[in-house]
Enzyme design. Structure first.
Site, PDB file in Angstrom:
ATOM      1  N   ILE A 449       0.834  -1.201   0.000  1.00 20.77           N
ATOM      2  CA  ILE A 449       0.000   0.000   0.000  1.00 20.77           C
ATOM      3  C   ILE A 449       0.873   1.258   0.000  1.00 20.77           C
ATOM      4  O   ILE A 449       0.676   2.166  -0.813  1.00 20.77           O
ATOM      5  CB  ILE A 449      -0.934   0.016   1.235  1.00 20.77           C
ATOM      6  CG1 ILE A 449      -1.802  -1.242   1.277  1.00 20.77           C
ATOM      7  CG2 ILE A 449      -1.794   1.276   1.213  1.00 20.77           C
ATOM      8  CD1 ILE A 449      -2.699  -1.418   0.085  1.00 20.77           C
ATOM      9  N   GLU A 581     -10.154   7.729   6.109  1.00 19.13           N
ATOM     10  CA  GLU A 581     -11.172   7.257   5.161  1.00 19.13           C
ATOM     11  C   GLU A 581     -10.887   5.837   4.701  1.00 19.13           C
ATOM     12  O   GLU A 581     -11.805   5.016   4.542  1.00 19.13           O
ATOM     13  CB  GLU A 581     -11.229   8.194   3.956  1.00 19.13           C
ATOM     14  CG  GLU A 581     -12.308   7.862   2.943  1.00 19.13           C
ATOM     15  CD  GLU A 581     -13.717   8.134   3.470  1.00 19.13           C
ATOM     16  OE1 GLU A 581     -14.427   7.155   3.786  1.00 19.13           O
ATOM     17  OE2 GLU A 581     -14.089   9.311   3.571  1.00 19.13           O
ATOM     18  N   LEU A 588     -13.377   3.882  -1.108  1.00 19.14           N
ATOM     19  CA  LEU A 588     -14.784   4.285  -1.141  1.00 19.14           C
ATOM     20  C   LEU A 588     -15.074   5.339  -0.072  1.00 19.14           C
ATOM     21  O   LEU A 588     -14.533   5.276   1.030  1.00 19.14           O
ATOM     22  CB  LEU A 588     -15.695   3.076  -0.922  1.00 19.14           C
ATOM     23  CG  LEU A 588     -15.645   1.981  -1.981  1.00 19.14           C
ATOM     24  CD1 LEU A 588     -16.572   0.827  -1.587  1.00 19.14           C
ATOM     25  CD2 LEU A 588     -16.032   2.523  -3.343  1.00 19.14           C
ATOM     26  N   GLY A 639      -3.896 -12.722  -5.140  1.00 13.91           N
ATOM     27  CA  GLY A 639      -3.447 -11.623  -4.297  1.00 13.91           C
ATOM     28  C   GLY A 639      -4.550 -10.927  -3.540  1.00 13.91           C
ATOM     29  O   GLY A 639      -4.321  -9.858  -2.961  1.00 13.91           O
ATOM     30  N   ASP A 653     -11.051  -8.633  10.630  1.00 15.54           N
ATOM     31  CA  ASP A 653     -10.892  -7.386   9.869  1.00 15.54           C
ATOM     32  C   ASP A 653     -12.252  -6.717   9.653  1.00 15.54           C
ATOM     33  O   ASP A 653     -12.388  -5.495   9.794  1.00 15.54           O
ATOM     34  CB  ASP A 653     -10.226  -7.686   8.524  1.00 15.54           C
ATOM     35  CG  ASP A 653      -9.978  -6.427   7.715  1.00 15.54           C
ATOM     36  OD1 ASP A 653      -9.132  -5.615   8.124  1.00 15.54           O
ATOM     37  OD2 ASP A 653     -10.657  -6.236   6.684  1.00 15.54           O
ATOM     38  N   LYS A 657     -13.859  -2.998  11.117  1.00 14.94           N
ATOM     39  CA  LYS A 657     -14.570  -1.989  10.322  1.00 14.94           C
ATOM     40  C   LYS A 657     -15.943  -1.696  10.915  1.00 14.94           C
ATOM     41  O   LYS A 657     -16.395  -0.545  10.931  1.00 14.94           O
ATOM     42  CB  LYS A 657     -14.696  -2.471   8.879  1.00 14.94           C
ATOM     43  CG  LYS A 657     -13.352  -2.593   8.171  1.00 14.94           C
ATOM     44  CD  LYS A 657     -13.482  -3.170   6.765  1.00 14.94           C
ATOM     45  CE  LYS A 657     -12.118  -3.308   6.104  1.00 14.94           C
ATOM     46  NZ  LYS A 657     -12.191  -3.900   4.747  1.00 14.94           N
TER      47      LYS A 657
END
Length: 797
Positions: A449, A581, A588, A639, A653, A657
């Protein structure tokens, strides 16, 4: 008859010259300045050039007396001010004669002027003189009638008193000479040739993006020169203002530069549309101290201010700035730091009785201060300038210690800590569009990232600078083992190579100090592209220090509730920004949509969505033609999953969120409050490696195959979702069935979909759908937050 005149200063190597009318009624001519012995109308000294050829001493006839006077002063052991003025003027006298000789050698009619015979001044102090224009004009008429010439070389810096005693014009006397001569001759223009291209919007040594100001009003130039702009002395402006004579500052080493013109401000266009900033420039004065005289006994007592500044005057201190509260409870003023001790002692002595009686509470000294002056004649007619100024300082985490502004509004002066001065100057300069909005960036985690983000920054850097006035400088990149630091900004076209070649042992504290410690860049942001809870634990300290934080790391916002609340409270109380964000939905606009709903008064009832791009891909492709384990293996090979797919299949995960959105909605939940249905079979949760897990996963395909078959027979599909139930103050993460015509059943690939049910969107939920996984979209979401930060810090939108 017109003549060309010049005033020359040997000590400063600069010449002020003018073409001017002898008659006041004649049209205005041009007054300009050139350096000596550099070019002046292509005249040059012969080489070699023995001074004896000029016969300077014999022609002038004072060399012998000068030598005798110097010997006498040496014998006496001291020099009077008048004698010092007499001696230092000889450089100008000799230089003027040499230059006039060169001009005559080029077959031009030329004479040199000893301005002591013309220019009369009245000394007011050891550092100032006032020109006597009436007497000087009378003497000039007489001199010119006796010495008619087309070119006149006049000495600069020197003059005479009314008693014909030689004196000087003190500091920057050569420029002052040019302005006085321009006023006496009613010149069309005064040009001062120097070694810079003009007057800058700020000191270019402190603000590299400072720009040349094409025009300044007399008042703006006076204010800027007083507050440290060294191109022009304030007194130079006074003589020419009376006759509306423009002053032009130009660079002798860059003739092509038009320089800065100082004149009366131009009138607005007929439509009144002028995009010019109301602020022309900024100047600073360092090495100051604030003196604060405070006490309830000051209010309403006449003469207190007079007594304060009388004491300051008695010690000969120079007051730079004064500020007084309307309550009259305190008076503070700035003086040079070298004079503050004497000032404080004088005030303590003068007000000893009032201090002992309690009418005055203290005479306090605040050392290590600097003044930042914001100058612009249009500030008086432009609302919001002060708000913009102080907003820029606040966002750069600058504390203002004192403020002063006159009713003319040409100048707003603030006092700041000396160590904050350059950062404050850069912040306000950027805010008023005089330079790019510059942000020092530190990238933490140059993995998939972070590396993608660095590449996106590289590709967009030029466009951001040219079209959006944003300069994003990556001052450091750090991984878990190696970091790369730069003083001016890392070359992002080679960052991977540089990290390998010049990387040093990673140290997060040192990294933070380096990125934030650059006082030339007012704003700092650290971008955490890791999933490390140790890095996330540093956010509170960074925000407290005035460092902005941007991250896709979910650990801080889904960690312990008390730490989360403390972090958000600090963010709201300070002018530092915390953007995240990309923690939900990658690129998004999930967080921003939720905030928009809440800030406009809507009430969240329910948030339901497919938050995992990995699990979205898996269940979109788990259609019964292949076993679940094969689809997971395909996702891992493509991936979409983490190196260990259990990190995705466990649902943790998604739970993070869900807890982030629940807390954004106002629910005070811990991560442990969210029930999570794990898709990792119980026997495989303790498996040693990801490879072992993938090898054994096919043994458990039957359970999910049966569940999928039951859903298929009911005309439904399986989807792994997270739900925030704001009405019942709870959340859940689980595998659910949805009819085939439901929006959640219409997804493809790794898309995310989130449905907001609110009081406004009750019958038809507000849906956000799009790619929710992948390095490009996640990095894009982070990049969007960076640009949002730049906009908040002053970049044009």
């Amino acid at each position: 008859m017109a003549a060309f005149s010049a005033t020359i200063s040997e000590s400063s190597r600069f010449l002020s010259s003018t073409s001017l009318p002898h008659d006041a009624a004649a049209p205005k001519r041009k007054i300009s300045a050139s350096p000596f012995p550099s070019q002046c109308r292509s005249f040059s000294l012969p080489k070699p050039f023995p001074l004896s050829r000029l016969g300077v001493v014999s022609q002038w006839g004072r060399g012998k007396s000068l030598n005798i006077c110097v010997q006498a002063s040496v014998a006496a052991g001291h020099v009077t001010e008048s004698f010092s003025d007499f001696v230092v003027g000889h450089g100008e006298l000799w230089s003027a004669q040499m230059l006039s000789y060169i001009v005559r050698k080029n077959e031009l009619d030329c004479k040199w002027m000893d301005t002591r015979e013309v220019l009369i001044v009245n000394p007011t102090s050891s550092n100032q003189v006032d020109p006597d224009f009436l007497e000087s004009e009378r003497r000039l008429e007489k001199w010119f009638s006796q010495n008619p010439s087309k070119v006149i070389i006049a000495t600069g810096f020197i003059a005479s008193t009314p008693q014909n005693i030689p004196t000087t014009l003190k500091r920057d006397g050569s420029d002052f000479s040019a302005a006085i001569m321009g006023a006496l001759f009613r010149a069309r223009r005064v040009t001062i040739w120097t070694d810079v291209d003009g007057v800058y919007s700020a000191d270019p040594r402190k603000v590299s993006e400072a720009v040349i100001l094409r025009t300044l009003s007399y008042q703006e130039a006076w204010e800027m020169s007083y507050f440290g702009a060294n191109v022009l002395h304030p007194r130079t402006i006074i003589p020419v203002m009376r006759y509306d004579i423009p002053i032009v500052i130009r660079n002798i080493f860059n003739i092509s530069s038009p320089g800065t013109t100082i004149c009366h401000p131009a009138t607005e266009d007929e439509d009144g549309q002028r995009l010019e900033s109301p602020v022309k420039g900024f100047a600073t004065i360092d090495n100051l101290a604030l003196v604060n005289v405070e006490g309830t006994g000051m209010a309403g007592v006449p003469g207190t201010a007079s007594a304060i500044f009388g004491a300051v005057k008695d010690v000969g201190a120079n007051v730079i700035m004064i500020s007084q509260a309307s309550s009259e409870h305190s008076v503070c003023f700035a003086v040079p730091e070298k004079e503050v001790k004497a000032v404080a002692e004088a005030l303590q002595s003068r007000f000893r009785q009032a201090l002992d009686a309690g009418r005055l509470s203290q005479v306090a000294v605040i050392p290590n201060c600097s003044i930042l002056a914001t100058v612009g004649q249009k500030m008086a007619s432009t609302p919001g300038v002060s708000a913009t100024l102080f907003n820029a300082l606040a966002k750069a985490n600058i504390n203002v210690r004192a403020i002063a502004q006159g009713c003319s509004e040409y100048n707003i002066t603030v006092v700041v800590k000396r160590e904050d001065c350059i950062r404050a100057l850069r912040a306000v300069h950027s805010r008023f569009y005089l330079s790019r909005t510059t942000i020092a960036m530190g990238i933490i985690g140059p993995g998939l990232i972070g590396g993608t983000l660095l590449d996106q920054l590289r590709d967009q850097a030029a466009v951001l600078k040219e079209e959006f006035n944003i300069d994003l400088r990556v001052m450091g990149i750090t991984g878990s083992r190696t970091m790369l630091l730069s003083e001016v900004g890392i070359d992002l076209s080679r960052w991977r190579e540089l990290l390998k070649q010049k990387g040093q042992v990673a140290d997060l504290e040192k990294f933070t100090q380096h990125v934030h410690g650059n006082h030339f860049i007012p704003n700092t942001v650290l971008v955490d592209c890791t999933a490390d809870s140790n890095v996330a634990s540093c956010y509170h300290d960074w925000l407290r220090k005035g460092i902005h934080v941007i991250t896709p790391n979910k650990k801080a916002n889904s960690g312990p509730l008390d730490k989360y609340l403390k972090l958000r409270a600090l963010q709201r109380q300070s002018y530092t920004h915390y953007f995240y964000e990309a923690t939900v939905g990658a690129g998004l606009p999930i967080i921003s949509t939720l905030r928009g709903l809440l800030e406009t008064g809507d009430r969240i009832l329910r948030i339901e969505g497919i938050f995992s791009g990995t699990l979205s891909y898996i269940f979109n492709n788990f259609t019964g033609t292949r076993p679940f384990s094969e689809v997971v293996a395909e996702a891992k090979q493509a991936g979409y999953t983490e190196p260990d797919p259990r990190d995705d299949l466990s649902g943790t995960d998604v739970a993070r969120k869900v807890i982030i959105l629940a807390r954004e909605s106002g629910l005070k939940l811990e991560l442990s409050d969210i029930p999570v249905q794990s898709l990792v079979p119980e026997p495989l949760r303790a498996t040693a490696s990801a490879e072992d897990f993938m090898e054994q996963l096919p043994q458990f395909d039957k359970d999910l195959a049966r569940e999928r078959q039951e859903a298929e027979e009911s005309g439904e599909v399986l989807r792994y979702v997270g739900v925030v139930d704001a009405v019942n103050q709870e959340g859940v993460v689980e595998l659910r069935r949805y009819s085939k015509d439901h929006p959640f059943a219409q997804l493809s690939g790794s898309d995310n979909i989130i449905a907001f049910t609110t009081t406004r969107y009750k019958e038809q939920p507000l849906i956000v759908r799009g790619p929710g996984a992948g390095a490009q979209v996640t990095a894009g979401g982070i990049f969007s937050d960076i640009l949002r930060l730049a906009s908040y810090l002053g970049a044009p939108s």
